[in-house]
Design a protein around this motif. Structure first.
Motif, PDB file in Angstrom:
ATOM      1  N   LEU A  47     -12.016  -2.573   5.566  1.00 40.13           N
ATOM      2  CA  LEU A  47     -12.064  -2.273   4.140  1.00 40.13           C
ATOM      3  C   LEU A  47     -12.180  -0.767   3.958  1.00 40.13           C
ATOM      4  O   LEU A  47     -12.873  -0.092   4.694  1.00 40.13           O
ATOM      5  N   SER A 101      -3.805  -3.700  -0.626  1.00 40.48           N
ATOM      6  CA  SER A 101      -5.218  -3.865  -0.283  1.00 40.48           C
ATOM      7  C   SER A 101      -5.979  -2.634  -0.737  1.00 40.48           C
ATOM      8  O   SER A 101      -5.448  -1.777  -1.450  1.00 40.48           O
ATOM      9  N   THR A 102      -7.198  -2.504  -0.276  1.00 42.26           N
ATOM     10  CA  THR A 102      -8.030  -1.380  -0.686  1.00 42.26           C
ATOM     11  C   THR A 102      -7.453  -0.042  -0.206  1.00 42.26           C
ATOM     12  O   THR A 102      -7.759   1.000  -0.785  1.00 42.26           O
ATOM     13  N   ASN A 139       0.828  -1.201   0.000  1.00 41.04           N
ATOM     14  CA  ASN A 139       0.000   0.000   0.000  1.00 41.04           C
ATOM     15  C   ASN A 139       0.863   1.250   0.000  1.00 41.04           C
ATOM     16  O   ASN A 139       0.521   2.254  -0.637  1.00 41.04           O
ATOM     17  N   ASP A 157      -3.475 -14.569   3.753  1.00 37.28           N
ATOM     18  CA  ASP A 157      -4.899 -14.412   3.475  1.00 37.28           C
ATOM     19  C   ASP A 157      -5.401 -15.440   2.486  1.00 37.28           C
ATOM     20  O   ASP A 157      -6.513 -15.920   2.572  1.00 37.28           O
ATOM     21  N   ILE A 173      -5.556  -9.556  -3.515  1.00 36.20           N
ATOM     22  CA  ILE A 173      -5.777  -8.382  -2.691  1.00 36.20           C
ATOM     23  C   ILE A 173      -5.803  -8.818  -1.234  1.00 36.20           C
ATOM     24  O   ILE A 173      -6.569  -9.717  -0.876  1.00 36.20           O
ATOM     25  N   ASP A 174      -4.975  -8.186  -0.424  1.00 35.79           N
ATOM     26  CA  ASP A 174      -4.998  -8.495   1.002  1.00 35.79           C
ATOM     27  C   ASP A 174      -6.377  -8.170   1.544  1.00 35.79           C
ATOM     28  O   ASP A 174      -6.896  -7.076   1.322  1.00 35.79           O
ATOM     29  N   GLU A 175      -6.931  -9.124   2.261  1.00 35.00           N
ATOM     30  CA  GLU A 175      -8.242  -8.827   2.842  1.00 35.00           C
ATOM     31  C   GLU A 175      -8.053  -8.402   4.282  1.00 35.00           C
ATOM     32  O   GLU A 175      -7.992  -9.214   5.189  1.00 35.00           O
ATOM     33  N   GLU A 176      -7.918  -7.126   4.447  1.00 32.54           N
ATOM     34  CA  GLU A 176      -7.685  -6.636   5.800  1.00 32.54           C
ATOM     35  C   GLU A 176      -9.003  -6.488   6.525  1.00 32.54           C
ATOM     36  O   GLU A 176     -10.070  -6.526   5.919  1.00 32.54           O
TER      37      GLU A 176
END
Lengths: 623, 225
Positions: A220, A190-191, A165, B199, A214-217
């Motif tokens: 969001l 990620s987003t 990021n 993930d 995409i990292d899913e943190e």
């Protein structure tokens, strides 16, 4: 290993993706090498060269602007010193096929006016979990160097790189004129990063996220809301791989204020009801990723097929994809656009032949078709009967296991070859194949540039004759004179590789798995395939002898990957010792393995002007 | 000890069967004794194709199961290998999620609309982040929520804490490096934990298995080590 950065070095053409244009194996003494010690445009250096003619150089620069292909530019840069300088100032697109082949500093020092950077990182077999996590390909040092050097940079395209990021935020803030970001098979962001791009890149035209992880943190970010509130310059927004939910109202509003938008590919959270709304707001779309393509009724109720068909009829679509969880009842809705479609991607839609045929029968202009093997040979036959203009076909397996049933076979391949004579690219996963079908394709489709056949069962012979698949692949290399990329599979002996070496003169990329008998296979390839740039091999009985037969060719290649063959540390060290400008990476099979093993499970070697990298993780041993 | 025995008697035998790693399609019946005999057979068969030391245990396990398990639907000839066929995990995970939601729709019409709108790795994780953890030699299994962990290190530490009481049974000391953590992914393959981004791992992990390092690397079939 000698640090290749200082002192005399290999020809500058090696800094970009293409190898030297001529025949392979040129010795160092035949090649003129520029002396770069004076730096770009510097007047110093030896007294052997005449002072540069400034007028001529200006003229030259104007002329060189018309050269766009990297190979042409590489050739031009070798003519003489002033051409080298002129070319370096006018090169707009910097293509770096291996991010570790050259250091960012060096690239930035040579080229002055770059607007467009393409960087590729991990070896392709990383896609198949063969490269452990944390291997490298970090874009950070590149962004740090590109930022100050090219403030007018407009486009960045990254493939198989690790992008954080912070990297995205730095890109967003470093380039005020930034226009296009394309991330293919990347991971690490990620987003949050997407929000930075949306917010800071006011002139963004293209944001293409293709098969990234995409990292899913936990938290969001509503990145879609971060785009400028005024009309945007967006032409392409592709985010089907961003699998997390997003703010649909924000997307609707964004689409409504993006009059230049031509490509939109949404993720599977979009049902047909929402899709219809998007299509209404962007009637100028030519490329549409349709999301889930099933109904999730909102306050308006369930959308009818005819209502959806009306939306398609009003559109100007040429390319359709998505269909991530398709309800086949909605498929007829796309009939109005089928006649215009040049590209159709059903590769995430598990359709039967019965469901496919009514659609494909209308697609006479189709040039690109991606599909799942669930349509079977019968579905492929229908494709062959209608799509005579087809250039690219990819048939993916629903069940990607060795022992699945498999619904397509040599019958489908033969049918395609008989109907689609203009075929240039084929990727075909199957369980059963015959030499006859492959030979037929070699004769019926002479324009093939890429032939990738994956017979999923390892070492599987011709299903009718029981013979190895040597003759089939032999016919491909013999008859398809434009072939540059080949992936082989099935039961193959050294004979197949003898064919490949003898006839595959234009092959640049070769992928080998579970094939060959002896080291002769490798030798045939190294000696015969003079244009070979990328060789990836797995689980084949090749030993150090085969590896060493490639010594005089490694500098002409971008990389060699071998895993689960019969290599030993000794052979790999031999290579490393004899080839100073090669980086030889040996990877431990088990990331926690202690000590040194004699057998080498993973070998990745590549030519490099940068020397051994300093960001290698513990499981990578650079010899 | 007695508490452990009591736990086993309470746990349904089927539970143990369900956690056994094998190659059949999910839902096919299996014999209970496979679990015990497969452990015996771990050290026996030698991989037939020349390959490195990785995943040798997976081959042994699966080959044995193929022989003994008559009721698995497709006849299994060979063990699975890493990254073959060469289909990107991205694509594989999309199918698994879609296939799961489709079969749910077929079997349970009432819930069709709820289940089939968002078949994604994210949704799958939300539904199934609880996975069983087994350890070779331990009498019972544990269950953990993968979403609770931010990364591999935390997961490893948690597992060490959970299973430390069992590791003293056979070996001299509870040495963590003697054990390898593996998992079964959506394709049914036995994978080593740690190769893919965390993930991605949480989305594709179906169950965890802690095995002895010696079995994970197939000691006895590779003279090099």
């Amino acid at each position: 290993m000698r640090d290749a950065e200082e002192g005399s070095e290999s020809p500058p053409s090696q800094m970009s993706g293409d190898g030297p244009g001529g025949s392979g194996g040129e010795s160092e003494s035949d090649r003129w090498m520029p002396d770069l010690r004076g730096g770009n445009g510097g007047g110093g250096g030896g007294g052997r060269w005449a002072p540069p003619d400034q007028v001529l150089e200006n003229v030259l620069e104007s002329v060189l602007e018309f050269l766009t292909a990297a190979r042409d530019r590489n050739a031009a840069s070798l003519v003489c010193r002033s051409w080298y300088r002129a070319e370096a100032q006018t090169r707009r697109e910097l293509f770096i096929g291996n991010c570790y082949a050259v250091s960012p500093r060096r690239a930035v020092e040579r080229f002055g006016g770059v607007r467009d950077v393409v960087l590729k990182g991990k070896p392709r077999f990383a896609d198949f979990s063969l490269v452990p996590y944390g291997w490298g390909a970090y874009v950070s040092p590149w962004v740090a160097a590109l930022g100050p050097a090219y403030p007018r940079l407009e486009r960045i395209c990254l493939k198989r790189m690790t992008v954080s990021n912070d990297d995205l935020a730095l890109i967003a803030k470093s380039f005020p004129l930034f226009k296009e970001l394309s991330l293919v098979c990347c991971e690490g962001f990620s987003t949050h990063g997407l929000a930075a791009i949306a917010e800071w890149c006011r002139y963004l035209r293209v944001l293409d996220l293709i098969e990234d992880y995409i990292d899913e943190e936990d938290e969001l970010v509503d990145w879609i809301s971060k785009f400028p509130e005024s009309n945007t310059s967006l032409e392409s927004l592709v985010f089907d791989c961003v699998s997390v939910p997003f703010n649909f109202e924000a997307l609707e509003a964004l689409v409504a204020r993006s009059p230049a938008l031509r490509r939109l590919r949404v993720n599977h959270h979009v049902p047909v009801e929402q899709l219809r709304s998007l299509m209404a707001k962007a009637p100028q779309l030519t490329h549409l990723g349709t999301g889930a393509f099933r109904s999730e009724p909102g306050p308006g109720g369930v959308l009818s097929v005819s209502e959806l068909a009306t939306s398609f009829a009003a559109s100007r679509l040429l390319c359709l994809s998505g269909f991530r969880d398709v309800n086949p009842e909605y498929l007829p809705a796309i009939h109005p656009v089928c006649v215009n479609l040049t590209s159709l991607n059903f590769s995430f839609a598990s359709l039967t032949a019965e469901e496919l045929i009514p659609v494909i029968r209308n697609c006479a202009r189709l040039r690109t078709f991606w599909v799942l093997d669930t349509v079977g040979d019968e579905g492929l036959r229908a494709v062959a009967e209608t799509c005579s203009d087809l250039r690219e076909l990819r048939v993916f397996p629903l069940n990607a296991t060795e022992d699945s049933e498999g619904s397509v076979s040599d019958v489908g391949l033969q049918a395609i070859s008989e109907g689609c004579h203009k075929l240039e690219l084929i990727l075909y996963f199957c369980q059963r194949m015959t030499n006859a079908a492959v030979i037929a394709m070699s004769k019926n489709c002479p324009d093939l540039v890429t032939f990738r056949l994956c017979i999923m069962g390892r070492h599987r012979p011709d299903r009718i004759t029981g013979e190895p698949m040597d003759d089939g692949f032999g016919a491909i290399v013999m008859n398809c004179k434009k072939l540059t990329r080949l992936s082989v599979s099935g039961l193959l002996t050294d004979k197949a590789f003898a064919y490949i070496g003898k006839y595959g003169k234009l092959i640049k990329t070769l992928s080998v798995a579970f094939a060959g008998n002896t080291d002769m296979s490798l030798q045939f390839v190294f000696e015969g395939c003079t244009r070979l740039q990328k060789l990836e091999v797995r689980d084949s009985p090749f030993s150090d002898k085969g590896l060493l037969s490639g010594l005089s060719y490694f500098y002409n290649m971008r990389f060699l990957w071998m895993n689960s063959c019969k290599l030993t540390m000794r052979g790999c060290r031999d290579v490393a010792q004899q080839m100073p400008d090669l980086v030889v990476e040996v990877m431990k099979d088990h990331p926690d393995d202690e000590g040194e093993m004699e057998t080498v499970d993973k070998l990745y070697l590549y030519r490099s002007l940068a020397g051994p990298r300093n960001d290698a993780p513990p499981f990578v041993n650079i010899l | 000890m007695e508490a452990a025995v009591g736990y086993v008697s309470v746990v349904d035998v089927d539970n143990l069967k369900a956690t056994e790693l094998r190659l059949g399609l999910p839902g096919t019946a299996e014999d209970h004794h496979n679990h015990l005999s497969s452990q015996k057979a771990m050290s026996s068969s030698v991989p037939s194709t020349p390959r490195g030391m990785k995943r040798a245990a997976a081959e042994d396990d699966d080959v044995v199961d193929a022989d003994e398990d008559d009721e698995a639907a497709p006849p299994v000839a060979k063990a699975q290998v890493v990254g073959w066929p060469p289909v990107r995990s991205y694509r594989k995970s999309c199918f698994q999620a879609a296939a799961a939601s489709k079969s749910k729709a077929v079997s349970n019409k009432d819930e069709a609309s709820k289940n089939t709108t968002a078949p994604s790795p994210a949704a799958a994780a939300a539904n199934g982040s609880l996975v069983k953890v087994s350890m070779d030699g331990a009498p019972y299994l544990r269950k953990i929520d993968l979403k609770m962990y931010k990364g591999y290190r935390e997961l490893r530490e948690a597992l060490e804490v959970m299973f430390v009481c069992f590791s003293g049974a056979d070996s001299a000391g509870a040495n963590p490096s003697e054990f390898a953590i593996t998992y079964q992914d959506k394709d049914g393959d036995l994978m080593l934990v740690g190769d893919v981004p965390f993930d991605m791992f949480t989305c594709t992990c179906k169950k965890l298995r802690i095995m002895k390092r010696s079995e994970a690397t197939g000691l006895g079939s590779h003279p090099g080590k």
